[in-house]
Design a protein around this motif. Structure first.
Motif, short mmCIF file in Angstrom:
data_model
loop_
_atom_site.label_atom_id
_atom_site.label_comp_id
_atom_site.label_asym_id
_atom_site.label_seq_id
_atom_site.Cartn_x
_atom_site.Cartn_y
_atom_site.Cartn_z
N ASN B 2 0.83 -1.20 0.00
CA ASN B 2 0.00 0.00 0.00
C ASN B 2 0.86 1.25 0.00
O ASN B 2 0.56 2.22 -0.66
N LYS B 4 3.66 1.59 -1.33
CA LYS B 4 4.16 1.76 -2.69
C LYS B 4 3.07 2.38 -3.56
O LYS B 4 3.33 3.32 -4.32
N PHE B 5 1.88 1.85 -3.41
CA PHE B 5 0.76 2.35 -4.22
C PHE B 5 0.51 3.82 -3.90
O PHE B 5 0.38 4.64 -4.81
N GLU B 6 0.46 4.10 -2.61
CA GLU B 6 0.21 5.48 -2.20
C GLU B 6 1.32 6.39 -2.71
O GLU B 6 1.08 7.51 -3.15
N LEU B 8 3.17 6.00 -5.34
CA LEU B 8 3.02 6.22 -6.78
C LEU B 8 1.88 7.19 -7.08
O LEU B 8 1.99 8.02 -7.97
N MET B 9 0.83 7.06 -6.30
CA MET B 9 -0.27 7.99 -6.48
C MET B 9 0.23 9.42 -6.28
O MET B 9 -0.12 10.33 -7.02
N GLU B 11 3.17 10.47 -6.74
CA GLU B 11 3.99 10.83 -7.90
C GLU B 11 3.13 11.45 -8.99
O GLU B 11 3.57 12.34 -9.71
N PHE B 12 1.94 10.94 -9.08
CA PHE B 12 1.05 11.42 -10.13
C PHE B 12 0.67 12.89 -9.95
O PHE B 12 0.13 13.50 -10.87
N ARG B 13 0.97 13.40 -8.76
CA ARG B 13 0.70 14.82 -8.53
C ARG B 13 1.56 15.72 -9.41
O ARG B 13 1.28 16.91 -9.55
N LYS B 14 2.57 15.11 -9.97
CA LYS B 14 3.44 15.94 -10.81
C LYS B 14 2.86 16.15 -12.20
O LYS B 14 3.39 16.93 -12.99
N VAL B 15 1.81 15.45 -12.49
CA VAL B 15 1.18 15.63 -13.80
C VAL B 15 0.51 16.99 -13.85
O VAL B 15 -0.34 17.30 -13.01
N ASN B 16 0.91 17.80 -14.80
CA ASN B 16 0.35 19.15 -14.91
C ASN B 16 0.03 19.48 -16.35
O ASN B 16 0.40 18.75 -17.27
#
Lengths: 163, 315
Positions: B2, B4-6, B8-9, B11-16
């Motif tokens: 979990n 790891k999953f959290e 990675l989630m 990490e997705f905050r860097k998507v802009n």
């Protein structure tokens, strides 16, 4: 709210709203359109005399409703496909993931989650909202949301184990 | 797992949005904001919390919003927004009138709003039988409400309020009579309608007269006369500013009466003075109404028009 203030809110929240749409709709262009519509609809509400006390929460609520409409209208593109594309790197905004394989795994798991679970995971971990904020936007109790997040993570764990 | 999953989630905050994407979107949104300016500056009434509360209580807030109520103010009978004007806007403005005097003034104002609507329709030849019936009925209700509220005021306020209502009715009756002379489509129903207004005026006149007589023979007449003088001078000034062309001509009746009243006051006849100042006030109100008719409806009321001499069906 004055136009200048509204545009400052855009500068501040555009990326977050876009990101929120992106991970729930799995389509970059659609996410951009939805993000833009989130802002224009919010402005229309203000222009018509509506009172917005918390612009951030209001924007998320509008985005959420637009996303629901979109889900009803369209079949979402596979998130895994999205991960394979590498999140369409633009300018200096590449996602710097140490392990692309991990990212694909995570994206796949996210996609496999039922929509109510995916919704809370995106809001909690990508949008960085508290369970209380999520509850307000979805019109649920804080307790319901906390339970749902817990179950979503549990499910994500099961899915990851099976990979 | 979990974690790891959290992770990675997160990490997705860097998507802009890309820089250009963000700028382009901003341009579109800024254009939208410019094309959809905020609703016009609202009348003071719209800022009261009680207004919003009432609106919410009536369950229409989410549907209508402020812009609609504001737009409804110009509505005439048969317009889509007319129910909003009479059932919602007017009810809410009634809540805001706190003192008995303010409530009576608002009730009289409602009568005037119906008269203005009738005039506007009549000037367009649209005062047909159905609309006439609706407006007559509303005027009767509003006038009754005004009468009841006026009756509860103290004597000077009662005299003033009934004088104001009487002159409002008379002023609009004159405008309607003038319109009915134009031989338009609804000329005869306009004349009828003027007759209804006349009836109301007569009832109010009776009450006003009675109250004035009471004041004339009362002990407070000097104070009442002085207060009335100040009030009518202010009123004449306001009308002078708003009535536009031929203001002095239209107000000559009022100003003459004020002079007469002052003379009476000086010679100790305060009761008479009070009555003259009241009359001056009525003349000023009629001047206001005729000024408005000229401005809004392009109707010039004939100065020689004598409403009491005109025969109507009711006479």
């Amino acid at each position: 709210m004055e136009p200048e203030e509204f545009l400052r809110a855009y500068d501040k929240y555009a990326d977050a709203i876009f990101r929120h749409c992106y991970f729930r709709l799995s389509d970059r262009e659609l996410a951009q359109d939805t993000a833009q519509e989130t802002f224009t609809r919010t402005w229309k509400y203000i222009a018509d005399g509506g009172d917005v006390k918390n612009i951030r929460a209001f924007l998320y609520r509008v985005a959420h409703n637009l996303i629901i409409d979109e889900w009803k209208r369209k079949k979402a593109v596979s998130l895994e496909e999205l991960a394979e594309k590498g999140f369409d790197p633009k300018d200096d905004n590449n996602v710097d993931l140490a392990n692309v394989f991990d990212a694909r795994e995570a994206a796949k798991v996210l996609e496999l989650l039922d929509k109510p679970y995916r919704e809370v995971v995106v809001m909690r971990y990508i949008d960085d909202m508290s369970p209380k904020e999520i509850a307000r936007i979805l019109g649920e109790t804080e307790n319901t949301i906390s339970v749902r997040i817990h179950r979503a993570l549990k499910k994500a764990k099961e899915l990851l184990n099976h990979e | 797992m979990n974690d790891k999953f959290e992770q990675l989630m997160r990490e997705f905050r860097k998507v802009n949005l890309g820089t250009r994407e963000k700028e382009t979107m901003r341009t579109h949104i800024a254009a939208f904001v410019t094309a959809h300016p905020r609703a016009k500056r609202m009348p003071w009434i719209m800022h009261f919390t009680v207004w919003r509360t009432s609106f919410a209580a009536l369950g229409v807030f989410a549907v209508l919003g402020f812009g609609t109520s504001y737009a409804a103010e110009g509505a005439l009978p048969k317009d889509l927004l007319y129910p909003v004007k009479v059932s919602i806007n007017e009810k809410v403005r009634g809540f805001v009138a706190v003192s008995p005097r303010a409530q009576a003034a608002w009730a009289s104002r409602k009568v005037e709003r119906r008269l203005e609507e009738a005039e506007e329709l009549a000037s367009q030849g649209k005062l047909d039988a159905n609309v006439k019936m609706e407006l007559e009925s509303r005027i009767e209700d509003n006038a009754k409400e005004a009468d009841e509220l006026i009756a509860q005021l103290d004597i000077e306020a009662r005299a003033e309020a009934s004088s104001e209502l009487e002159s409002t009715l008379e002023g609009h009756e004159r405008v309607l009579l003038q319109i009915s002379k134009s031989d338009g489509e609804s000329a005869s129903s306009t004349l009828d309608f003027a007759g209804v207004v006349k009836k109301q005026k007569r009832a109010v006149k009776k009450e006003r007269s009675r109250t004035e007589q009471q004041i004339k023979s009362g002990v407070q007449k000097e104070k009442a006369a002085e207060m009335k003088l100040r009030a009518v001078e202010r009123q004449i000034e306001t009308v002078r500013e708003n009535v536009g062309e031929r203001a002095e001509e239209k107000l000559s009746g009022a100003t003459e009466l004020v002079s007469e009243g002052k003379a009476k006051l000086e010679s100790g006849e305060s009761g008479e003075a009070f009555i003259l100042f009241q009359k001056a006030g009525r003349e000023a109100t009629k001047a206001r109404i005729e000024g408005r008719a000229k401005k809004e409806l392009k109707i010039e009321v004939d100065i020689s028009l004598d409403s009491d001499a005109t025969t109507t069906i009711d006479d």
